[in-house]
Design a protein around this motif. Structure first.
Motif, PDB file in Angstrom:
ATOM      1  N   GLY A   1      46.215  57.327  29.867  1.00 29.36           N
ATOM      2  CA  GLY A   1      46.229  56.421  28.718  1.00 29.36           C
ATOM      3  C   GLY A   1      45.169  55.335  28.778  1.00 29.36           C
ATOM      4  N   SER A   2      44.474  55.235  29.912  1.00 31.56           N
ATOM      5  CA  SER A   2      43.451  54.182  30.020  1.00 31.56           C
ATOM      6  C   SER A   2      42.057  54.779  29.833  1.00 31.56           C
ATOM      7  CB  SER A   2      43.551  53.490  31.378  1.00 31.56           C
ATOM      8  OG  SER A   2      43.221  54.403  32.404  1.00 31.56           O
ATOM      9  N   ALA A   3      41.100  53.907  29.497  1.00 32.34           N
ATOM     10  CA  ALA A   3      39.725  54.369  29.279  1.00 32.34           C
ATOM     11  C   ALA A   3      39.096  54.806  30.606  1.00 32.34           C
ATOM     12  CB  ALA A   3      38.908  53.248  28.648  1.00 32.34           C
ATOM     13  N   LYS A   4      38.237  55.827  30.505  1.00 28.37           N
ATOM     14  CA  LYS A   4      37.475  56.311  31.659  1.00 28.37           C
ATOM     15  C   LYS A   4      35.988  56.174  31.319  1.00 28.37           C
ATOM     16  CE  LYS A   4      41.105  58.019  33.889  1.00 28.37           C
ATOM     17  NZ  LYS A   4      42.033  57.181  33.110  1.00 28.37           N
ATOM     18  N   ILE A   5      35.146  56.331  32.349  1.00 26.84           N
ATOM     19  CA  ILE A   5      33.716  56.352  32.074  1.00 26.84           C
ATOM     20  C   ILE A   5      33.337  57.781  31.675  1.00 26.84           C
ATOM     21  CG2 ILE A   5      31.398  56.008  33.018  1.00 26.84           C
ATOM     22  CD1 ILE A   5      32.987  53.416  32.429  1.00 26.84           C
ATOM     23  N   GLY A   6      32.786  57.928  30.467  1.00 26.21           N
ATOM     24  CA  GLY A   6      32.493  59.254  29.924  1.00 26.21           C
ATOM     25  C   GLY A   6      31.144  59.793  30.358  1.00 26.21           C
ATOM     26  N   ALA A   7      30.777  60.918  29.761  1.00 26.63           N
ATOM     27  CA  ALA A   7      29.556  61.636  30.137  1.00 26.63           C
ATOM     28  C   ALA A   7      28.289  60.832  29.853  1.00 26.63           C
ATOM     29  CB  ALA A   7      29.501  62.968  29.391  1.00 26.63           C
ATOM     30  N   HIS A   8      28.388  59.800  28.992  1.00 26.90           N
ATOM     31  CA  HIS A   8      27.188  58.997  28.699  1.00 26.90           C
ATOM     32  C   HIS A   8      27.253  57.633  29.367  1.00 26.90           C
ATOM     33  CE1 HIS A   8      27.994  61.627  25.058  1.00 26.90           C
ATOM     34  NE2 HIS A   8      27.017  62.208  25.715  1.00 26.90           N
ATOM     35  N   GLY A   9      28.152  57.497  30.373  1.00 33.16           N
ATOM     36  CA  GLY A   9      28.217  56.258  31.148  1.00 33.16           C
ATOM     37  C   GLY A   9      28.915  55.113  30.432  1.00 33.16           C
TER      38      GLY A   9
END
Lengths: 133, 133
Positions: free
Chosen positions: B104-112
């Protein structure tokens, strides 16, 4: 040639619910528009760079009905790319072996402009519309 | 709030073939980029207003492999909307009853950048990514 992503069309089982969802996330959402000659009722989610078209069947012979039978929860129905010249694109598609739906010629689409649809099997599973602008 | 369509991600069974197809239609297409920590190899179709990400699995545990097993010909994998504040969007999603994938929390995605994915069942069959820009 492809110049712009005009819209992403999403078929939805409940147009009001989908419109409300996008509105609640801060997007500008149009009122529903009936397009009886295309068998759809449409709501536009207007983003500054492109739009999302939320589609729902209208009438007996809607082209969206079969899609929603196969995907009752909804899903991306097609992508629409703007092109400079529709007849040039028809030639290109033929050249690369991508089938055009119908009789292969451009028709007047839902926005009053000439369009072609390429077969999803020739576009990695995605129904692709090309619209001359 | 939603501010922009960042990209449409399409999972494809043959990355070179898909890249060649878009290139032959006049679009600017990047070289393939491997993103091993995300289990994908990506090609960007760069349009002036947005981009199409062509995704192919990389490595054993790619998040794209299951999708391509279910859709061997490929298909639209997700849409990514830019948002002003990811924590505000997480709150909004919770408020409207849309589930966020993972914990449920934000992660660092493929574009940083910080991202969230909302469950397709809560977005009319479409996997939706929100990216803070």
């Amino acid at each position: 040639m492809i110049t712009w992503l005009n819209h992403v069309a999403i078929a939805v089982p409940d147009l009001d619910a989908a419109a409300t969802k996008y509105r609640s996330l801060g997007a500008e959402v149009s009122d529903p528009q009936e397009l009886p000659e295309h068998g759809v009722i449409v709501v536009f989610v207007k983003l500054p760079n492109t739009k999302i078209e939320l589609l729902h069947p209208l009438g007996e012979a809607s082209p969206i009905s079969g899609f929603l039978e196969r995907n009752p929860g909804g899903g991306v129905h097609h992508l629409c790319f703007e092109v400079t010249e529709i007849s040039e694109m028809a030639g290109k598609l033929s050249e690369i072996g991508a089938r055009v739906l119908g009789d292969g010629s451009a028709k007047i689409g839902a926005h009053g402009k000439p369009v072609l649809f390429a077969h999803p099997k020739d576009f990695h599973g995605v129904l692709v519309e090309f619209e001359q602008t």
